[in-house]
Design a protein around this motif. Structure first.
Motif, short mmCIF file in Angstrom:
data_model
loop_
_atom_site.label_atom_id
_atom_site.label_comp_id
_atom_site.label_asym_id
_atom_site.label_seq_id
_atom_site.Cartn_x
_atom_site.Cartn_y
_atom_site.Cartn_z
N ILE A 195 0.85 -1.19 0.00
CA ILE A 195 0.00 0.00 0.00
C ILE A 195 0.89 1.24 0.00
N PRO A 196 1.52 1.54 -1.14
CA PRO A 196 2.52 2.60 -1.20
C PRO A 196 2.02 3.98 -0.82
N LYS A 197 0.75 4.28 -1.10
CA LYS A 197 0.23 5.60 -0.76
C LYS A 197 0.24 5.84 0.74
N MET A 198 0.01 4.81 1.53
CA MET A 198 -0.03 4.95 2.99
C MET A 198 1.33 4.69 3.62
N SER A 199 2.05 3.71 3.10
CA SER A 199 3.34 3.33 3.71
C SER A 199 4.51 4.16 3.19
N GLY A 200 4.36 4.70 1.98
CA GLY A 200 5.46 5.43 1.36
C GLY A 200 6.53 4.53 0.78
N ILE A 201 6.26 3.23 0.74
CA ILE A 201 7.24 2.25 0.27
C ILE A 201 6.80 1.68 -1.07
N GLU A 202 7.65 1.80 -2.07
CA GLU A 202 7.37 1.29 -3.41
C GLU A 202 8.18 0.02 -3.62
N PHE A 203 7.50 -1.11 -3.69
CA PHE A 203 8.16 -2.37 -3.99
C PHE A 203 8.27 -2.54 -5.50
N THR A 204 9.46 -2.92 -5.97
CA THR A 204 9.67 -3.21 -7.39
C THR A 204 9.38 -4.69 -7.64
N LEU A 205 9.36 -5.07 -8.92
CA LEU A 205 9.19 -6.48 -9.24
C LEU A 205 10.34 -7.31 -8.68
N ASP A 206 11.55 -6.76 -8.66
CA ASP A 206 12.67 -7.47 -8.07
C ASP A 206 12.46 -7.70 -6.58
N ASP A 207 11.89 -6.72 -5.90
CA ASP A 207 11.59 -6.87 -4.47
C ASP A 207 10.57 -7.99 -4.27
N PHE A 208 9.53 -7.99 -5.11
CA PHE A 208 8.51 -9.04 -4.98
C PHE A 208 9.08 -10.42 -5.33
N ASP A 209 10.03 -10.45 -6.26
CA ASP A 209 10.68 -11.72 -6.58
C ASP A 209 11.36 -12.29 -5.34
N ARG A 210 12.03 -11.44 -4.59
CA ARG A 210 12.71 -11.88 -3.37
C ARG A 210 11.70 -12.35 -2.33
N LEU A 211 10.62 -11.60 -2.19
CA LEU A 211 9.62 -11.94 -1.18
C LEU A 211 8.90 -13.24 -1.53
N LEU A 212 8.44 -13.36 -2.76
CA LEU A 212 7.63 -14.50 -3.17
C LEU A 212 8.44 -15.77 -3.40
N ALA A 213 9.76 -15.64 -3.35
CA ALA A 213 10.60 -16.84 -3.42
C ALA A 213 10.44 -17.69 -2.17
N ASN A 214 9.99 -17.05 -1.08
CA ASN A 214 9.71 -17.77 0.16
C ASN A 214 8.36 -18.46 0.02
N GLU A 215 8.35 -19.78 0.12
CA GLU A 215 7.12 -20.53 -0.14
C GLU A 215 6.03 -20.25 0.90
N LYS A 216 6.40 -19.71 2.06
CA LYS A 216 5.40 -19.39 3.08
C LYS A 216 4.77 -18.02 2.87
N ILE A 217 5.33 -17.22 1.97
CA ILE A 217 4.71 -15.95 1.60
C ILE A 217 3.83 -16.24 0.39
N LEU A 218 2.53 -16.34 0.63
CA LEU A 218 1.63 -16.89 -0.39
C LEU A 218 1.07 -15.85 -1.35
N GLY A 219 1.26 -14.55 -1.05
CA GLY A 219 0.72 -13.58 -1.99
C GLY A 219 0.85 -12.14 -1.55
N ILE A 220 0.09 -11.29 -2.23
CA ILE A 220 0.18 -9.84 -2.05
C ILE A 220 -1.20 -9.22 -2.06
N LYS A 221 -1.44 -8.34 -1.12
CA LYS A 221 -2.61 -7.45 -1.19
C LYS A 221 -2.14 -6.19 -1.89
N HIS A 222 -2.53 -6.04 -3.14
CA HIS A 222 -2.01 -4.98 -4.00
C HIS A 222 -2.95 -3.78 -3.97
N THR A 223 -2.76 -2.91 -2.99
CA THR A 223 -3.57 -1.69 -2.90
C THR A 223 -2.79 -0.57 -3.57
N SER A 224 -2.76 -0.67 -4.87
CA SER A 224 -2.01 0.25 -5.72
C SER A 224 -2.75 0.37 -7.04
#
Length: 292
Positions: free
Chosen positions: A137-166
């Protein structure tokens, strides 16, 4: 790992006249949404005023929602806090209540590095045997995740997804295509139809509290290739969203719920109550768009 599909209401947190969590109204709100066809609930998010609740209140809210749902739907809990230690404390409480997944906004305010943020989510994933959903939620958090960032996050099998409020539907579609086995939720109600066209199978929304049936119908129209009817419903939704944005989304949702017979109280200070002209404006909007 399971994949989430369908509609998940980002629940408001009802308060009584003393400012305490109102279990009775919460129960009725959950029943109303279940009757309209939602698959589950997103608890203690932005709509639920999470950062205006104490840690004990957030634990109590988890208890109250899971009891009210009674295993008849999914429960996803936002356990995000500034300190990893405190988030893990909430995550473990949520796990003890057998929730379907935990979720978290990235810790903000301090200038954390992307590596620190990725480590934060990995720590959550390692702390409990409950799937993790990243709350983007970049508008509220001020943090912009890139596709590379999501690649790192979603490589963890216990991280099952994203709430994309963007509003970045380009990135949204890329995530769906790159990760077909992950759950990618659209978090902006006003672009729900566009998200369906981009491949969305799941949504988490604030306005589902007051009009989940419209989103259920929109899903049906999209699946049935009824484009004009789908556009009409999205237009009605957007008329309501536009009105809510004018008066304050969370305050406005609670006011319309009150008009529908579910008094969820006021949003906590520093939010201020709506004035009479704002209430009249909301009632006219709600009536015009079939919410009353």
């Amino acid at each position: 790992m399971k994949k989430f599909e369908g509609l998940y209401t980002a629940l408001v947190t009802p308060f009584d006249q003393d400012g305490k969590i109102n279990d009775a109204v919460l129960q009725k709100l959950i029943e109303k949404n279940q009757a309209q066809g939602v698959k589950g609930f997103y608890v203690s998010g932005s709509t639920g005023e999470s950062y205006l609740l104490s840690t004990d209140e957030r634990k109590y809210l988890i208890d109250s929602v899971t009891e009210a749902v009674g295993g008849k739907g999914e429960v996803i809990v936002n356990i995000g806090m500034f300190a990893t230690k405190h988030s893990i404390e909430l995550a473990r409480h949520a796990y003890s209540r057998n929730v379907s997944a935990i979720s978290s906004v990235p810790p903000f305010y301090f200038p954390f590095t992307k590596n620190e943020l990725v480590t934060y989510y990995e720590d959550l994933a390692n702390a409990v045997d409950t799937p993790v959903i990243v709350y983007n939620i970049p508008k509220m958090s001020g943090i912009e995740f890139t596709l590379d960032d999501f690649d790192r996050l979603l490589a963890n099998e216990k991280i099952l997804g994203i709430k994309h409020t963007s509003y970045d539907l380009f990135q949204f579609q890329q995530l769906i295509e790159a990760y077909p086995d992950k759950s990618i939720f659209i978090g902006h109600d006003e672009i729900y139809l566009s998200a369906l066209a981009a491949g969305a199978k799941a949504g988490i929304g604030s306005t589902y509290n007051i009009m989940a049936d419209k989103f259920v119908k929109l899903d049906q129209c999209f699946a049935g290739n009824k484009k004009e009817e789908a556009l009409k419903i999205q237009g009605e939704i957007n008329c309501v969203v536009q009105a809510l944005c004018k008066v304050g989304v969370f305050k406005g949702v609670k006011e319309i719920l009150k008009m529908q017979g579910l008094d969820c109280g006021s949003c906590r200070k520093p939010f201020l109550p709506l004035n009479e002209s704002q209430k009249i404006f909301l009632r006219e909007t709600a009536e015009k768009n079939g919410l009353l």
